[in-house]
Design an enzyme around this catalytic site. Structure first.
Site, PDB file in Angstrom:
ATOM      1  CB  VAL A  94       7.113 -68.628 -26.307  1.00  0.00           C
ATOM      2  CG1 VAL A  94       6.562 -70.172 -26.301  1.00  0.00           C
ATOM      3  CG2 VAL A  94       8.771 -68.600 -26.348  1.00  0.00           C
TER       4      VAL A  94
ATOM      5  CG  ASP B 166       9.260 -58.958 -39.455  1.00  0.00           C
ATOM      6  OD1 ASP B 166       9.648 -59.186 -40.732  1.00  0.00           O
ATOM      7  OD2 ASP B 166       9.238 -59.717 -38.438  1.00  0.00           O
TER       8      ASP B 166
ATOM      9  CB  ILE C 155       0.967 -71.561 -31.420  1.00  0.00           C
ATOM     10  CG1 ILE C 155      -0.268 -71.768 -30.760  1.00  0.00           C
ATOM     11  CG2 ILE C 155       0.810 -71.528 -32.970  1.00  0.00           C
ATOM     12  CD1 ILE C 155      -1.115 -70.587 -30.727  1.00  0.00           C
ATOM     13  CB  SER C 156       5.141 -70.363 -33.199  1.00  0.00           C
ATOM     14  OG  SER C 156       6.081 -69.502 -33.310  1.00  0.00           O
ATOM     15  CB  THR C 157       9.571 -71.657 -30.036  1.00  0.00           C
ATOM     16  OG1 THR C 157       9.538 -72.788 -30.505  1.00  0.00           O
ATOM     17  CG2 THR C 157       8.854 -71.775 -28.473  1.00  0.00           C
TER      18      THR C 157
ATOM     19  CE  LYS D 214       4.983 -61.725 -30.760  1.00  0.00           C
ATOM     20  NZ  LYS D 214       4.523 -61.310 -32.150  1.00  0.00           N
TER      21      LYS D 214
ATOM     22  CE  LYS E  88      15.678 -63.502 -35.295  1.00  0.00           C
ATOM     23  NZ  LYS E  88      14.648 -63.391 -36.235  1.00  0.00           N
ATOM     24  CD  GLU E  89      12.424 -60.314 -32.616  1.00  0.00           C
ATOM     25  OE1 GLU E  89      13.343 -59.792 -32.968  1.00  0.00           O
ATOM     26  OE2 GLU E  89      11.386 -59.859 -32.734  1.00  0.00           O
TER      27      GLU E  89
END
Ligand code: ADP
Ligand code: MG
Length: 587
Positions: free
Chosen positions: A290, A442, A283-285, A326, A287-288
């Site tokens: 995947v 965040d 779905i998304s990669t 995650k 920097k912290e």
């Protein structure tokens, strides 16, 4: 046996003048010649086929199944040609025919290659039998073999037919199962109660499920009899069949999703433990982390065949159909950016030191899980946590049918929706701080998803308690992000970041600077004392601390001491009442 290509003869090309080429007569002549050539070729192939029929039966099979009525078709064309009415349609037919010839030739070639390779393998086996040194003839294998082997449309068709038969029979059984209502039992005509756990029915259902196993798992021919499998046998078969499947999925995960070996193993276990059915893609990669999409295993019953729940934090009926996994990245670089949040969090203090990085990343994932659960407990919209395995966190997928909900930044919101989103976020921040005792740290339009007309908060691994030495600094940043976003979108009448901060914390930013705010907050002191104009007038405990981390540590120690003292007191009290009661009974 020789290659069919070897016998092909090529005719020499004859020179012709331009006038000849342009003449109609010459064109007819050429055409007749062409037809004759086809005829010859056809005869040659016929002959070849007959030869090979004697040689091997399979050879003839290939040719005849691929083009059954070829000879007949050809005679039709020659009859048409005799009338000398050569239409473009006929020419096209002739061309088609030539293409079919090419297909036959390719089939023959691949059949030849296949048999050639078989022969090589036979020689290889013979040579290597009983020999300490093995010889391989792989270098001499012919490529065409694969083409032949993969050309299995017919086999596919047969498979479909067979499956249909299975399902026809299963359908009857299925209807029987479906007849049982949701409550799990029904009463039949004879007045007998049948539950969904009825061994007979379970057996049938299990047999049906077995037919869904991956194709390479040999289930035998279950179409010939009414197969029934007990739960025990079925579970064993399933676990066994999944070993291979998970392995494949896991390979896909490695190749396409860029996760390391340790993570692969964890994903494999999630599949093998029947929590997840399949892992679909990224779905998304970031920097912290995947984020992967996965389907949960619908047959998950809350325990595997050994009776373990596998750490799943919800009952099987609540297991979401689609999950987001995650995977926290475990490399040093990324870790460095996080250490500020976790090092100073007193909840993790005593576990932080002397740990290796992998363990710390695991704590990071654990922190996300705890924070999500805490947020959910006060009614905020966050993904439900399914299971945590080391640095892999499985949660509910926000979105449907493989489409992830858009981030607030990408969501197309009407003016009314934008206003709703703002109200919702402001209320959520207030609740988060005052009820869940957390600061997101965040929060921005990137970590809020818009789904079903509501805001969903994600990415909370870095969230801290207000006692964290930098909590207020983080909160101010969150306020700034949110206010900036809505300002950019042109929403009128919104708080400034300071007003939002004050609304959440009840601390006035005009009179207090950030450092003081932190001190007041962490020590719970009163504002006039903490804001004393001279440092000397400020009580010692409110003096700026050089190492805010120490503060958190001190606090956690004090809390633990207080808890231990309380426990001791309770124990003593219990002992006291016990002594008294024994004395009373002795009297
Ligand atoms: P990162 O630390 O990489 O920012 P996030 O937790 O923010 O990790 O996830 C990155 C992206 O993955 C999000 O912006 C969102 O688009 C998607 N995502 C994360 N969790 C979920 C979820 N539970 N459901 C749907 N999408 C998700
Ligand atoms: Mg994020």
């Amino acid at each position: 046996m020789s290659s069919p290509w070897a016998k092909a003869s090529s005719e020499p090309v004859q020179a012709a003048s331009l006038a000849d080429i342009m003449s109609e007569q010459y064109a007819h002549k050429l055409h007749d010649k062409e037809v004759k050539r086809f005829q010859q070729k056809q005869e040659q192939q016929e002959k070849q086929r007959k030869d090979s029929e004697e040689d091997t039966a399979s050879y003839a099979d290939v040719a005849s199944t691929s083009k059954p009525s070829e000879a007949g078709d050809w005679q039709d064309y020659s009859m048409l040609l005799k009338d000398e009415e050569v239409t473009p349609e006929i020419l096209a037919l002739l061309q088609d025919d030539a293409e079919s010839d090419a297909v036959i030739a390719r089939l023959l070639q691949s059949q030849f290659d296949h048999e050639y390779n078989e022969e090589l393998r036979r020689i290889e086996r013979q040579q290597n039998k009983g020999s300490k040194v093995t010889v391989t003839l792989n270098k001499y294998l012919r490529d065409g073999d694969t083409e032949f082997l993969h050309d299995t449309e017919e086999e596919d068709y047969e498979d479909d037919e067979r499956q249909k038969q299975d399902w026809d029979r299963f359908e009857t059984n299925e209807k029987l199962l479906e007849a049982i209502p949701k409550c799990g039992f029904k009463v039949d005509k004879e007045g007998e109660m049948i539950t969904k756990h009825d061994p007979q029915l379970c057996g049938v259902r299990n047999a049906q499920r077995v037919m869904n196993f991956p194709p390479e798992f040999p289930t035998g021919d279950a179409a010939c009899f009414d197969m029934k499998l007990s739960n025990k046998v079925y579970n064993q078969l399933k676990a066994y069949s999944r070993r291979g499947r998970a392995d494949r999925k896991e390979k896909v995960a490695t190749a396409e999703m860029g996760v390391d070996a340790a993570t692969r193993l964890l994903l494999y276990k999630l599949i093998n433990n029947q929590i997840l059915e399949k892992i679909n893609g990224i779905i998304s990669t970031g920097k912290e982390a995947v984020i992967l999409h996965a389907n949960s295993d619908r047959s998950y019953t809350g325990a595997n065949e050994h009776g373990h729940g596998n750490g799943v934090l919800m009952s099987p009926d609540l297991l979401p159909k689609e999950c987001a996994i995650k995977v926290f990245k475990t490399t040093l670089n990324e870790f460095k950016q996080r250490d500020r949040y976790i090092k100073d969090d007193y909840r993790f203090k005593d576990r932080f030191s002397k740990q290796n990085h992998r363990v710390i990343i695991n704590m990071w994932a654990e922190k996300e899980m705890h924070n999500l659960m805490r947020m959910q407990s006060i009614g905020l919209n966050v993904p439900d946590v399914v299971v945590l395995k080391k640095h892999v966190l499985v949660m509910r997928f926000i979105g449907d049918n493989h489409n992830a909900a858009p981030k607030l930044k990408d969501a197309r919101l009407s003016a009314a929706e934008l206003s709703c989103a703002y109200e919702e976020i402001v209320a959520a921040m207030h609740k988060l701080y005052n009820e869940a005792k957390l600061v997101h740290a965040d929060l921005s339009e990137y970590n809020i998803l818009w789904f079903e007309g509501k805001c969903w908060f994600i990415d909370v691994a870095q969230s801290v308690e207000p006692e964290h030495p930098s909590a207020l600094e983080f909160l101010m940043r969150d306020c700034s992000n949110i206010v900036n976003f809505f300002e950019k979108r042109g929403l009128p009448n919104i708080y400034s970041k300071e007003q939002l901060f004050e609304f959440i914390t009840a601390l006035n930013t005009d009179t207090l600077n950030a450092a003081m705010l932190e001190r007041i907050h962490t020590k719970g002191a009163n504002v006039s004392q903490a804001t004393a104009p001279h440092q000397s007038e400020c009580p010692a405990e409110l003096q700026p601390l050089e190492y805010p981390f120490e503060l958190a540590w001190e606090k956690s120690l004090l809390e633990r001491e207080a808890a231990a003292a309380l426990k001791q007191l309770q124990l003593k009290e219990e002992e006291g009442t016990l002594e008294q009661s024994t004395a009373n009974s002795a009297d």
